[in-house]
Design a protein around this motif. Structure first.
Motif, PDB file in Angstrom:
ATOM      1  N   ASP A 109      27.400  -4.650 -11.601  1.00  0.00           N
ATOM      2  CA  ASP A 109      27.684  -4.130 -10.256  1.00  0.00           C
ATOM      3  C   ASP A 109      29.017  -4.700  -9.768  1.00  0.00           C
ATOM      4  O   ASP A 109      29.072  -5.755  -9.150  1.00  0.00           O
ATOM      5  N   PHE A 110      30.098  -3.988 -10.048  1.00  0.00           N
ATOM      6  CA  PHE A 110      31.421  -4.455  -9.642  1.00  0.00           C
ATOM      7  C   PHE A 110      31.593  -4.419  -8.120  1.00  0.00           C
ATOM      8  O   PHE A 110      32.398  -5.164  -7.569  1.00  0.00           O
ATOM      9  N   ALA A 111      30.836  -3.557  -7.434  1.00  0.00           N
ATOM     10  CA  ALA A 111      30.970  -3.449  -5.983  1.00  0.00           C
ATOM     11  C   ALA A 111      30.457  -4.696  -5.279  1.00  0.00           C
ATOM     12  O   ALA A 111      30.842  -4.973  -4.134  1.00  0.00           O
ATOM     13  N   PHE A 112      29.611  -5.467  -5.944  1.00  0.00           N
ATOM     14  CA  PHE A 112      29.031  -6.641  -5.310  1.00  0.00           C
ATOM     15  C   PHE A 112      30.075  -7.716  -5.034  1.00  0.00           C
ATOM     16  O   PHE A 112      30.025  -8.392  -4.012  1.00  0.00           O
ATOM     17  N   ASN A 113      31.028  -7.864  -5.937  1.00  0.00           N
ATOM     18  CA  ASN A 113      32.010  -8.938  -5.802  1.00  0.00           C
ATOM     19  C   ASN A 113      33.422  -8.383  -5.981  1.00  0.00           C
ATOM     20  O   ASN A 113      33.883  -8.193  -7.108  1.00  0.00           O
ATOM     21  N   PRO A 114      34.140  -8.138  -4.871  1.00  0.00           N
ATOM     22  CA  PRO A 114      35.492  -7.562  -4.948  1.00  0.00           C
ATOM     23  C   PRO A 114      36.500  -8.464  -5.646  1.00  0.00           C
ATOM     24  O   PRO A 114      37.577  -8.001  -6.033  1.00  0.00           O
ATOM     25  N   ILE A 141      36.282  -9.628  -8.530  1.00  0.00           N
ATOM     26  CA  ILE A 141      36.324  -9.260  -9.942  1.00  0.00           C
ATOM     27  C   ILE A 141      37.123  -7.971 -10.075  1.00  0.00           C
ATOM     28  O   ILE A 141      36.739  -6.928  -9.551  1.00  0.00           O
ATOM     29  N   LYS A 142      38.240  -8.042 -10.770  1.00  0.00           N
ATOM     30  CA  LYS A 142      39.116  -6.893 -10.948  1.00  0.00           C
ATOM     31  C   LYS A 142      38.574  -6.021 -12.083  1.00  0.00           C
ATOM     32  O   LYS A 142      38.623  -6.408 -13.248  1.00  0.00           O
ATOM     33  N   ARG A 143      38.088  -4.853 -11.712  1.00  0.00           N
ATOM     34  CA  ARG A 143      37.450  -3.986 -12.708  1.00  0.00           C
ATOM     35  C   ARG A 143      38.410  -3.589 -13.817  1.00  0.00           C
ATOM     36  O   ARG A 143      38.032  -3.546 -14.989  1.00  0.00           O
ATOM     37  N   LYS A 144      39.659  -3.301 -13.461  1.00  0.00           N
ATOM     38  CA  LYS A 144      40.637  -2.903 -14.480  1.00  0.00           C
ATOM     39  C   LYS A 144      40.892  -4.039 -15.465  1.00  0.00           C
ATOM     40  O   LYS A 144      41.036  -3.808 -16.670  1.00  0.00           O
ATOM     41  N   GLN A 145      40.950  -5.272 -14.957  1.00  0.00           N
ATOM     42  CA  GLN A 145      41.178  -6.409 -15.837  1.00  0.00           C
ATOM     43  C   GLN A 145      40.046  -6.553 -16.848  1.00  0.00           C
ATOM     44  O   GLN A 145      40.276  -6.785 -18.038  1.00  0.00           O
ATOM     45  N   VAL A 146      38.811  -6.390 -16.367  1.00  0.00           N
ATOM     46  CA  VAL A 146      37.653  -6.480 -17.257  1.00  0.00           C
ATOM     47  C   VAL A 146      37.635  -5.307 -18.236  1.00  0.00           C
ATOM     48  O   VAL A 146      37.349  -5.477 -19.431  1.00  0.00           O
ATOM     49  N   SER A 147      37.972  -4.119 -17.750  1.00  0.00           N
ATOM     50  CA  SER A 147      37.996  -2.938 -18.617  1.00  0.00           C
ATOM     51  C   SER A 147      39.049  -3.080 -19.712  1.00  0.00           C
ATOM     52  O   SER A 147      38.831  -2.672 -20.855  1.00  0.00           O
ATOM     53  N   ASP A 148      40.189  -3.677 -19.356  1.00  0.00           N
ATOM     54  CA  ASP A 148      41.233  -3.917 -20.359  1.00  0.00           C
ATOM     55  C   ASP A 148      40.733  -4.884 -21.433  1.00  0.00           C
ATOM     56  O   ASP A 148      41.008  -4.702 -22.628  1.00  0.00           O
ATOM     57  N   LEU A 149      39.991  -5.909 -21.020  1.00  0.00           N
ATOM     58  CA  LEU A 149      39.436  -6.849 -21.994  1.00  0.00           C
ATOM     59  C   LEU A 149      38.424  -6.150 -22.903  1.00  0.00           C
ATOM     60  O   LEU A 149      38.323  -6.466 -24.089  1.00  0.00           O
ATOM     61  N   PHE A 178      27.490 -12.897 -17.812  1.00  0.00           N
ATOM     62  CA  PHE A 178      27.193 -11.472 -17.956  1.00  0.00           C
ATOM     63  C   PHE A 178      28.402 -10.755 -18.539  1.00  0.00           C
ATOM     64  O   PHE A 178      28.291 -10.007 -19.524  1.00  0.00           O
ATOM     65  N   LEU A 179      29.574 -11.002 -17.965  1.00  0.00           N
ATOM     66  CA  LEU A 179      30.775 -10.282 -18.375  1.00  0.00           C
ATOM     67  C   LEU A 179      31.206 -10.637 -19.798  1.00  0.00           C
ATOM     68  O   LEU A 179      31.569  -9.750 -20.577  1.00  0.00           O
ATOM     69  N   VAL A 180      31.172 -11.918 -20.156  1.00  0.00           N
ATOM     70  CA  VAL A 180      31.626 -12.280 -21.506  1.00  0.00           C
ATOM     71  C   VAL A 180      30.665 -11.737 -22.569  1.00  0.00           C
ATOM     72  O   VAL A 180      31.100 -11.344 -23.652  1.00  0.00           O
ATOM     73  N   GLN A 181      29.375 -11.692 -22.251  1.00  0.00           N
ATOM     74  CA  GLN A 181      28.425 -11.117 -23.207  1.00  0.00           C
ATOM     75  C   GLN A 181      28.606  -9.602 -23.313  1.00  0.00           C
ATOM     76  O   GLN A 181      28.480  -9.028 -24.401  1.00  0.00           O
ATOM     77  N   ALA A 182      28.920  -8.954 -22.191  1.00  0.00           N
ATOM     78  CA  ALA A 182      29.163  -7.507 -22.219  1.00  0.00           C
ATOM     79  C   ALA A 182      30.432  -7.197 -23.010  1.00  0.00           C
ATOM     80  O   ALA A 182      30.468  -6.233 -23.796  1.00  0.00           O
ATOM     81  N   ILE A 183      31.467  -8.001 -22.825  1.00  0.00           N
ATOM     82  CA  ILE A 183      32.701  -7.809 -23.591  1.00  0.00           C
ATOM     83  C   ILE A 183      32.453  -8.093 -25.071  1.00  0.00           C
ATOM     84  O   ILE A 183      32.957  -7.398 -25.956  1.00  0.00           O
ATOM     85  N   LEU A 223      21.561 -13.724  -7.508  1.00  0.00           N
ATOM     86  CA  LEU A 223      20.725 -13.658  -6.306  1.00  0.00           C
ATOM     87  C   LEU A 223      21.100 -12.482  -5.408  1.00  0.00           C
ATOM     88  O   LEU A 223      20.686 -12.433  -4.253  1.00  0.00           O
ATOM     89  N   LYS A 224      21.869 -11.528  -5.939  1.00  0.00           N
ATOM     90  CA  LYS A 224      22.358 -10.440  -5.097  1.00  0.00           C
ATOM     91  C   LYS A 224      21.239  -9.562  -4.539  1.00  0.00           C
ATOM     92  O   LYS A 224      21.396  -8.955  -3.487  1.00  0.00           O
TER      93      LYS A 224
END
Length: 286
Positions: A74-79, A81-89, A113-118, A238-239
């Motif tokens: 949920d990228f909307a939960f925490n602004p 986190i730059k979605r494009k940066q994660v998508s580039d990774l 979560f993000l490093v496991q998804a990448i 905890l979101k």
């Protein structure tokens, strides 16, 4: 499909081809496919099944704590986190370039979560991945006292195209852990990609590792080609827990607009990081 064909498919271990062969035969008859077109279709079926099985094996071998997908985040939960940066990774160009990545931020903001998804995406791109927490790493090496076992364990950490080391900074590491981590970083430097997460500023790593020279050498090499991803904000875990959020807001006494709790000072201070350009230091917001 006759029995002779079934036996041949089984002996050649072409289960992917055999599974959908009846459908492909009907399709070939109905669409008047040429022999070449039909052969291409059944071979594609076999390749698809083999690719899927290879991904499953590599995901299992990666030893993720919880296999994740970026589609679930949920990228909307925490602004922050730059979605494009994660998508580039997630394109895994950094793996192809043998570069490194460091995720910095307070506990619970989604780093693991993000490093496991990448890492999961890297497997789909054909790379070999290994995920270990820093405590798994210390336990793996410190429990293998025989030299032959140490060499075998080191090979396990050096072989993957992408090594993910999670949870740096949760607590001080056991004695000699710094030596193990240093050897891994040094041997992988510019040969393989390493991705790490930490909830502590880089200047605290010497204390966490318990070895100032080792910590300095680790950061010197790791940060040379590293992309730093900084995350701030509330706990992602905890979101969906309104009671915890309400309690946190009450304890802080200063909820932001929309009910978001302002992060505590220790989670939002600047982090000093080594720059990859000539050892120059820069300020990286946590």
């Amino acid at each position: 499909m006759n029995q002779g064909l079934r036996d041949a498919i089984r002996q050649l271990h072409l289960s992917g081809l055999g599974h959908g062969l009846d459908v492909r035969l009907s399709e070939a008859t109905g669409n008047h496919l040429s022999h070449e077109q039909f052969l291409e279709l059944v071979l594609q079926d076999e390749l698809a099944v083999r690719c899927s099985r290879q991904v499953e094996r590599r995901v299992k071998a990666a030893m993720f704590r919880e296999p994740r997908s970026l589609d679930e985040f949920d990228f909307a939960f925490n602004p922050s986190i730059k979605r494009k940066q994660v998508s580039d990774l997630a394109t895994c160009q950094f793996v192809r370039k043998k570069a490194d990545v460091l995720f910095l931020g307070p506990p619970g903001v989604g780093k693991s979560f993000l490093v496991q998804a990448i890492g999961n995406q890297a497997i789909k791109c054909g790379f070999v991945v290994l995920y270990r927490s820093i405590f798994d790493l210390a336990r793996d090496f410190l429990h293998e006292e025989m030299e032959t076992q140490q060499d075998k364990m080191l090979t396990r950490y050096l072989k993957p195209d992408l090594l993910i080391i999670d949870d740096m900074g949760m607590k001080q590491l056991p004695r000699r852990s710094g030596e193990c981590l240093l050897e891994i970083i040094m041997r992988r430097h510019e040969n393989r990609s390493t991705m790490m997460t930490s909830n502590r500023p880089l200047e605290d790593w010497a204390k966490l590792i318990g070895d100032v020279p080792a910590a300095t050498a680790i950061l010197d090499r790791f940060l040379q080609h590293a992309q730093i991803v900084t995350i701030t904000g509330r706990s992602y875990r905890l979101k969906d827990h309104p009671r915890v959020e309400h309690t946190a807001a009450k304890s802080k006494g200063r909820p932001s607009a929309g009910g978001e709790v302002v992060s505590p000072p220790e989670d939002t201070g600047p982090v000093k990081a080594l720059s990859s350009e000539g050892g120059r230091r820069e300020q990286v917001g946590r």
